[in-house]
Design an enzyme around this catalytic site. Structure first.
Site, PDB file in Angstrom:
ATOM      1  N   ASP A  53       0.609  -1.177  -0.154  1.00 49.95           N
ATOM      2  CA  ASP A  53       0.334  -0.174   0.112  1.00 49.95           C
ATOM      3  C   ASP A  53       1.019   1.319   0.022  1.00 49.95           C
ATOM      4  OD1 ASP A  53      -2.813   1.307   0.566  1.00 49.95           O
ATOM      5  OD2 ASP A  53      -1.542   1.970   2.373  1.00 49.95           O
ATOM      6  N   GLU A 125      -1.735  -5.291  -3.859  1.00 50.19           N
ATOM      7  CA  GLU A 125      -0.829  -4.381  -3.151  1.00 50.19           C
ATOM      8  C   GLU A 125       0.408  -5.306  -2.577  1.00 50.19           C
ATOM      9  OE1 GLU A 125      -3.857  -1.115  -1.458  1.00 50.19           O
ATOM     10  OE2 GLU A 125      -3.417  -2.759  -0.079  1.00 50.19           O
TER      11      GLU A 125
END
Length: 238
Positions: A53, A125
């Site tokens: 992320d 991610e």
């Protein structure tokens, strides 16, 4: 009968064909593609998702600043949010066909292709982080630019911000503020559906649904704007 999920070198070759990156550490790739719901899994991709992320955010922010050198922060931020949100990551996961290679609960996977699924967003991610750990920031950047840069170029118009536009529209005629409230939550923990209402003094409330509270609030604000004629129905459905 579904084809058996590839592992080891076979998995690495297929992922390389879809992403452009060839993993050196095959265990790292396996971890990136293992959801916490996977039966008998000894590790999962939650830690990689956390790192990915941040890596994704850094690369996308840098990409946008270079792509729009004259743009103000207020114009770049909505583009950034649209590019790193779960829906975008899920769509990229479907484009890469990560659902074919994930280790996850079968019920979770069965809903992933139909609706994108947050588990695919998490996997994307995690994959960004795995590429970063395995090959460094340049490898991660190459992967992100390959899939996210075309999306940024297609975003000619500033992405919709229904909550912000509703606030601005209301402020033109009164001091009232939109108030959002959760009306319901359905579905399993891994794939919830929230129903949220938005109320503004002097107007009928409007409702919206979404896979998160934020998404449901945005849907409610969009429904309000469409009903009051501020937005077209086509824009509200975008």
């Amino acid at each position: 009968m579904p084809l058996k999920r590839p592992t080891g070198e076979a998995l690495a070759r297929e992922i390389a064909a879809r992403t452009g990156y060839a993993f050196k550490d095959l265990r790292l790739l396996e971890t990136a593609l293992t959801h916490s719901s996977a039966v008998k899994a000894t590790s999962n991709n939650e830690r990689l998702e956390f790192l990915g992320d941040r890596v994704l955010g850094l690369i996308v922010a840098d990409m946008l600043l270079k792509q729009f050198p004259e743009a103000r922060e207020g114009d770049i931020a909505p583009r950034f949010n649209a590019l790193v949100e779960a829906r975008t990551c899920s769509n990229i996961g479907l484009e890469i066909e990560l659902d074919k290679y994930m280790r996850a609960d079968s019920a979770l996977k069965s809903g992933g292709r139909r609706a994108g699924g947050n588990y695919l967003a998490d996997a994307v991610e995690a994959l960004v982080a795995a590429i970063y750990v395995d090959g460094g920031i340049d490898a991660a950047r190459a992967f992100v630019l390959r899939f996210w840069e075309p999306l940024a170029r297609l975003a000619i118009e500033k992405p919709a911000n229904p909550k912000g536009e509703l606030q601005e529209w209301i402020a033109k005629s009164s001091e009232a503020r939109p108030a959002y409230a959760i009306e319901g939550r359905e579905g399993p923990d891994h794939q919830p559906v929230f129903t949220v209402s938005v109320r503004v003094a002097g107007f009928e409330p409007a409702q919206g649904t979404g896979s998160s509270r934020r998404a449901a609030e945005e849907a409610a604000a969009a429904a309000f704007l469409v009903r009051e004629g501020v937005w077209t129905a086509e824009r509200g459905a975008a």
